[in-house]
Design an enzyme around this catalytic site. Structure first.
Site, PDB file in Angstrom:
ATOM      1  CG  ASN A   9      -1.715   1.201   1.443  1.00  0.00           C
ATOM      2  OD1 ASN A   9      -1.781   2.054   0.561  1.00  0.00           O
ATOM      3  ND2 ASN A   9      -2.363   1.319   2.604  1.00  0.00           N
ATOM      4  CD1 TRP A  10       3.185   0.990  -3.151  1.00  0.00           C
ATOM      5  CD2 TRP A  10       3.578   2.461  -4.794  1.00  0.00           C
ATOM      6  NE1 TRP A  10       3.910   0.352  -4.132  1.00  0.00           N
ATOM      7  CE2 TRP A  10       4.163   1.228  -5.152  1.00  0.00           C
ATOM      8  CE3 TRP A  10       3.687   3.528  -5.685  1.00  0.00           C
ATOM      9  CZ2 TRP A  10       4.858   1.047  -6.350  1.00  0.00           C
ATOM     10  CZ3 TRP A  10       4.374   3.348  -6.876  1.00  0.00           C
ATOM     11  CH2 TRP A  10       4.961   2.114  -7.198  1.00  0.00           C
ATOM     12  CE  LYS A  11      -0.185   3.153   4.833  1.00  0.00           C
ATOM     13  NZ  LYS A  11      -0.139   3.241   6.273  1.00  0.00           N
ATOM     14  CG  HIS A  95      -5.906   1.743   5.179  1.00  0.00           C
ATOM     15  ND1 HIS A  95      -5.498   2.689   6.088  1.00  0.00           N
ATOM     16  CD2 HIS A  95      -4.876   0.876   5.035  1.00  0.00           C
ATOM     17  CE1 HIS A  95      -4.255   2.391   6.475  1.00  0.00           C
ATOM     18  NE2 HIS A  95      -3.858   1.306   5.851  1.00  0.00           N
ATOM     19  CD  GLU A  97      -3.029   5.309   6.892  1.00  0.00           C
ATOM     20  OE1 GLU A  97      -3.009   5.362   5.648  1.00  0.00           O
ATOM     21  OE2 GLU A  97      -2.101   4.812   7.562  1.00  0.00           O
ATOM     22  CD  GLU A 167      -3.669  -2.786   7.291  1.00  0.00           C
ATOM     23  OE1 GLU A 167      -2.545  -3.002   6.840  1.00  0.00           O
ATOM     24  OE2 GLU A 167      -4.303  -1.746   7.053  1.00  0.00           O
ATOM     25  N   GLY A 173       2.118   2.018  10.850  1.00  0.00           N
ATOM     26  CA  GLY A 173       3.054   3.137  10.740  1.00  0.00           C
ATOM     27  C   GLY A 173       3.757   3.485  12.041  1.00  0.00           C
ATOM     28  CB  SER A 213       4.878  -2.110  12.111  1.00  0.00           C
ATOM     29  OG  SER A 213       4.486  -0.771  12.382  1.00  0.00           O
ATOM     30  N   GLY A 234       2.821  -1.277   4.373  1.00  0.00           N
ATOM     31  CA  GLY A 234       2.849   0.154   4.079  1.00  0.00           C
ATOM     32  C   GLY A 234       4.286   0.622   3.897  1.00  0.00           C
ATOM     33  N   GLY A 235       4.864   1.170   4.972  1.00  0.00           N
ATOM     34  CA  GLY A 235       6.198   1.777   4.911  1.00  0.00           C
ATOM     35  C   GLY A 235       7.252   0.931   4.197  1.00  0.00           C
TER      36      GLY A 235
HETATM   37  P1  PGA Z   1       2.642   0.089   7.762  1.00  0.00           P
HETATM   38  O1  PGA Z   1       1.208   0.300   7.058  1.00  0.00           O
HETATM   39  O2  PGA Z   1       3.228  -1.172   7.165  1.00  0.00           O
HETATM   40  O3  PGA Z   1       3.431   1.317   7.391  1.00  0.00           O
HETATM   41  O4  PGA Z   1       2.405  -0.036   9.213  1.00  0.00           O
HETATM   42  C1  PGA Z   1       0.352  -0.775   6.819  1.00  0.00           C
HETATM   43  C2  PGA Z   1      -0.942  -0.296   6.217  1.00  0.00           C
HETATM   44  O5  PGA Z   1      -1.385   0.813   6.565  1.00  0.00           O
HETATM   45  O6  PGA Z   1      -1.553  -0.985   5.393  1.00  0.00           O
END
Ligand code: PGA
Length: 254
Positions: A9-11, A95, A97, A167, A173, A213, A234-235
């Site tokens: 997930n590149w966000k 998600h 967010e 998640e 994050g 994470s 994500g990251g």
């Molecule tokens: P993260 O994000 O790996 O940076 O914790 C995961 C996600 O939001 O899907």
């Protein structure tokens, strides 16, 4: 045995130039991918171009959100059909967010699942509790409500075409992942809930990814758990090296 699925997930990261660089670095190590399904979810602006770059590779493409209507006067929004038309096959829905910053509810997630499937997209449906909810001991209730309401009215056939991502919000994050045991416990609970809402065959066939994470250092132990079928990253997906290491971890336990 369920196939491992690793999604990135590149966000809201990567201009098109940066997207080209990342895809090219992934492509030069493409031999790493053997049995794992790999999906990347760039921002909407890069989808068309990344779709072309991925042609002929085993990497699939996903979006990060859609609107629930087919079309209409919804300034700034993007429909499932538009996402499909640029070559994406998956879409992340619900998600945390989007739930936290854009008011996405379980009912909206349900409508988006229907919109996505109506266009032949496979939704990756995200669920998970906040730190406050975990500390109160209500993780199971929260996750159960997200499942029950998000899937309300869906048939077993529709649910069997979903991917879930557990998640925990406190792990996203933050660098603080759920331990493999903590994650496995909730994954098992989710599968149990799907068994009681639908049936065992449906629940056993569904992919449940862990997200929060995930990094090269913890991926293998998480992915080895019985009910963890992949990762939503994500990251660590923003750099080819770390994303490829996570893919290698999935390959070694599938
Ligand atoms: P993260 O994000 O790996 O940076 O914790 C995961 C996600 O939001 O899907």
């Amino acid at each position: 045995m369920r196939k491992k699925i690793i999604a990135g997930n590149w966000k809201m990261y990567k201009t098109n130039e940066e997207a080209r660089q990342l895809v090219s670095a992934l492509k030069s190590n493409i031999q790493v991918i053997k049995k794992t399904r790999v999906i990347i979810c760039p921002p909407a602006t890069a989808l068309s171009e990344v779709a072309l770059l991925l042609t002929g590779t085993p990497i699939a493409l996903g979006a990060q959100n859609i609107h629930w209507e087919k079309e209409g006067a919804f300034t700034g929004e993007i429909s499932a059909g538009m996402i499909k038309s640029v070559g994406a096959a998956y879409v992340i829905l619900g998600h945390s967010e989007r739930r936290q910053y854009f008011g996405e509810t379980d009912e909206k997630v349900r409508q988006k699942i229907l919109a996505a499937q109506g266009q032949g997209l496979t939704p990756i449906v995200c669920i998970g509790e906040t730190l406050e909810q975990r500390e109160k001991g209500i993780t199971r209730e929260i996750v159960a409500t997200q499942i029950d309401q998000g899937l309300s009215g869906l048939t077993a056939a529709q649910v069997s075409r979903l991917i879930f991502a557990y998640e925990p919000v406190w792990a996203i994050g933050t660098g603080k992942n759920a331990t493999p045991a903590q994650a496995q416990e909730v994954h098992e609970f989710i599968r149990g809930r799907l068994t009681s809402l639908y049936d065992q065959a449906t629940a056993q066939a569904i992919t449940i990814q862990y997200g929060g994470s995930v990094k090269p250092a913890n991926a293998l132990e998480l992915l080895k758990q019985a009910d963890i079928d992949g990762a939503l990253v994500g990251g660590a997906c923003l750099q080819a090296d770390s994303f490829l290491e996570i893919i290698k971890a999935a390959e070694s336990c599938s």
